[in-house]
Design a protein around this motif. Structure first.
Motif, PDB file in Angstrom:
ATOM      1  N   THR A 168      68.946   9.786  21.149  1.00  0.00           N
ATOM      2  CA  THR A 168      67.692  10.117  20.461  1.00  0.00           C
ATOM      3  C   THR A 168      66.975  11.255  21.184  1.00  0.00           C
ATOM      4  O   THR A 168      66.854  12.358  20.661  1.00  0.00           O
ATOM      5  CB  THR A 168      66.767   8.894  20.381  1.00  0.00           C
ATOM      6  N   HIS A 213      65.867  -0.523  28.265  1.00  0.00           N
ATOM      7  CA  HIS A 213      67.195  -0.109  27.803  1.00  0.00           C
ATOM      8  C   HIS A 213      68.258  -0.990  28.453  1.00  0.00           C
ATOM      9  O   HIS A 213      68.220  -1.204  29.664  1.00  0.00           O
ATOM     10  CB  HIS A 213      67.430   1.360  28.150  1.00  0.00           C
ATOM     11  N   ARG A 263      66.177  -1.776  23.638  1.00  0.00           N
ATOM     12  CA  ARG A 263      67.075  -0.826  22.982  1.00  0.00           C
ATOM     13  C   ARG A 263      68.390  -0.743  23.733  1.00  0.00           C
ATOM     14  O   ARG A 263      68.393  -0.734  24.963  1.00  0.00           O
ATOM     15  CB  ARG A 263      66.383   0.546  22.935  1.00  0.00           C
ATOM     16  N   SER A 309      63.706   6.702  18.812  1.00  0.00           N
ATOM     17  CA  SER A 309      64.282   5.570  18.087  1.00  0.00           C
ATOM     18  C   SER A 309      63.317   4.959  17.065  1.00  0.00           C
ATOM     19  O   SER A 309      62.097   5.031  17.207  1.00  0.00           O
ATOM     20  CB  SER A 309      64.700   4.479  19.081  1.00  0.00           C
TER      21      SER A 309
HETATM   22  O1  TXA Z   1      64.322   6.937  21.452  1.00  0.00           O
HETATM   23  C1  TXA Z   1      63.473   6.396  22.153  1.00  0.00           C
HETATM   24  O2  TXA Z   1      62.876   5.371  21.808  1.00  0.00           O
HETATM   25  C2  TXA Z   1      63.187   7.005  23.536  1.00  0.00           C
HETATM   26  C3  TXA Z   1      64.450   6.850  24.388  1.00  0.00           C
HETATM   27  C4  TXA Z   1      64.243   7.303  25.805  1.00  0.00           C
HETATM   28  O3  TXA Z   1      64.875   5.515  24.343  1.00  0.00           O
HETATM   29  N1  TXA Z   1      62.062   6.392  24.139  1.00  0.00           N
HETATM   30  C5  TXA Z   1      60.788   6.599  23.698  1.00  0.00           C
HETATM   31  O4  TXA Z   1      59.839   5.970  24.463  1.00  0.00           O
HETATM   32  O5  TXA Z   1      60.526   7.276  22.747  1.00  0.00           O
HETATM   33  P1  TXA Z   1      58.268   6.260  24.340  1.00  0.00           P
HETATM   34  O6  TXA Z   1      57.677   5.468  25.429  1.00  0.00           O
HETATM   35  O7  TXA Z   1      58.041   7.704  24.344  1.00  0.00           O
HETATM   36  O8  TXA Z   1      57.864   5.611  22.981  1.00  0.00           O
HETATM   37  C6  TXA Z   1      57.895   4.196  22.844  1.00  0.00           C
HETATM   38  C7  TXA Z   1      57.051   3.757  21.693  1.00  0.00           C
HETATM   39  C8  TXA Z   1      55.576   3.914  21.976  1.00  0.00           C
HETATM   40  O9  TXA Z   1      54.919   4.330  20.794  1.00  0.00           O
HETATM   41  C9  TXA Z   1      55.162   2.507  22.390  1.00  0.00           C
HETATM   42  O10 TXA Z   1      53.800   2.253  22.124  1.00  0.00           O
HETATM   43  C10 TXA Z   1      56.088   1.661  21.520  1.00  0.00           C
HETATM   44  O11 TXA Z   1      57.295   2.367  21.458  1.00  0.00           O
HETATM   45  N2  TXA Z   1      56.332   0.353  22.146  1.00  0.00           N
HETATM   46  C11 TXA Z   1      57.013   0.091  23.293  1.00  0.00           C
HETATM   47  N3  TXA Z   1      56.970  -1.219  23.580  1.00  0.00           N
HETATM   48  C12 TXA Z   1      56.256  -1.820  22.605  1.00  0.00           C
HETATM   49  C13 TXA Z   1      55.826  -3.160  22.341  1.00  0.00           C
HETATM   50  N4  TXA Z   1      56.129  -4.165  23.155  1.00  0.00           N
HETATM   51  N5  TXA Z   1      55.089  -3.390  21.233  1.00  0.00           N
HETATM   52  C14 TXA Z   1      54.785  -2.378  20.398  1.00  0.00           C
HETATM   53  N6  TXA Z   1      55.121  -1.092  20.594  1.00  0.00           N
HETATM   54  C15 TXA Z   1      55.849  -0.811  21.681  1.00  0.00           C
END
Ligand code: TXA
Ligand code: MG
Length: 314
Positions: free
Chosen positions: A28, A60, A114, A174
């Protein structure tokens, strides 16, 4: 801090196991990883990015055997999604295991899981031997990095290492589905579209934040994916304003003359793959306006339009 550029997934994993924070490729976008059980390293991830501490990280995994380390329980809807789409560009939010530190999930009682599909990522994660929490490896608010040079542009000197890999095949983050509640909710559109998800979970609904309600995905309230240049959405190149500091990206065949930079993409997948790199290159060239052609909102077009709208929002 000196940032080491590494080609070996094992060396990158050793650095992470020693308490380091290490960027790594996925299909991604690139992520910035720390061991899920290393609170000090997790705090270093937030610091390196300048990320608000209320925004949770995705964990991950290398294999399905790691799910019980992260999840207190796996709801039936989550199990169905994992069976169908892991490994791949999907994050499933489930109730969090009590052993997962608060720092990883920003204090939420849920965690996103993920399992990436890219072979080098799987090798790296397997060598880490623990789940790896990772946000996208960009400075907070900047476009996500889709190649390792973008990671270096944003984070050189702020992180311990970068595992060098190929440019991201998808180019958008993702799909995120929250399976912790009664009804499964699509929190963030991605390469796995609503139609494909609904074939597995017919009850799935897109999440629409309501005024006055707690936001389910804290990341949704922050400005995202934005270049420094102003992003303007247009129906076609004919609506875009050419000029020496103006750029255009789209899928149209029509000629685009008079722009400082133009990216005509073969299809929507290529557009999605290239848009964040294009944003970064336009910024590096000092351009002030980037015109982005709107695309039909089906399949991957939903995720692409979501990112373009956020980039255009001021
Ligand atoms: O493709 C992807 O998802 C990439 C690659 C590195 O895996 N990661 C990514 O992470 O985009 P980040 O932190 O930039 O975005 C993660 C999103 C954020 O909007 C966060 O708020 C949401 O996912 N998120 C993470 N954990 C969550 C949870 N427990 N409940 C609700 N939303 C969550
Ligand atoms: Mg991000």
């Amino acid at each position: 801090m000196k940032t080491r550029c590494l080609r070996s997934p094992r060396s990158a994993a050793a650095l992470l196991q020693a308490g380091g924070i290490v960027a790594f490729p996925t299909e991604t976008v690139y992520g910035l990883g720390a061991s899920v059980f290393d609170e000090r390293a997790i705090r270093a991830v937030f610091r390196a990015k300048g990320r608000p501490s209320d925004n949770p990280l995705i964990a991950h995994i290398a294999s399905r055997e790691q799910v019980p380390l992260l999840a207190a329980r796996v709801p039936a809807s989550a199990q169905k999604l994992m069976d169908k789409f892991f490994p791949g560009p999907l994050t499933v939010v489930v109730p969090r295991h009590p052993a997962v530190p608060d720092a990883a999930t920003a204090g939420l009682d849920t965690i996103g899981i993920r399992m990436p599909a890219l072979p080098v990522t799987r090798e790296f994660l397997a060598a880490c031997a623990v789940p790896v929490v990772a946000p996208s490896a960009n400075r907070s608010g900047r476009p996500s990095p889709t190649d390792w040079r973008a990671v270096r542009e944003d984070l050189d000197g702020r992180i311990d290492g970068i595992l060098i890999g190929i440019a991201a095949e998808v180019g958008l983050e993702s799909t995120v589905v929250d399976c912790s509640g009664r009804v499964p909710l699509l929190l963030r559109p991605g390469a796995i579209g609503l139609e494909a998800l609904r074939r597995v979970l017919p009850a799935l609904r897109p999440y629409v934040p309501r005024a006055g309600q707690v936001v389910r995905s804290p990341g949704l309230k922050h400005r995202h994916y934005a270049p420094r240049a102003r992003v303007v959405l247009v129906a076609s190149v004919a609506d875009a304003e050419p000029g020496p500091r103006s750029a255009y990206i789209g899928v149209e065949r029509a000629s685009a003359r008079g722009f400082a930079s133009v990216l005509r993409c073969r299809d929507i997948a290529t557009y999605a793959q290239g848009v964040f790199r294009f944003f970064r290159d336009c910024d590096a060239a000092g351009l002030v306006t980037i015109h982005c052609q709107r695309v039909p909102e089906t399949g991957l077009g939903v995720a692409l339009m979501d990112r373009l709208r956020r980039a255009a929002a001021r």
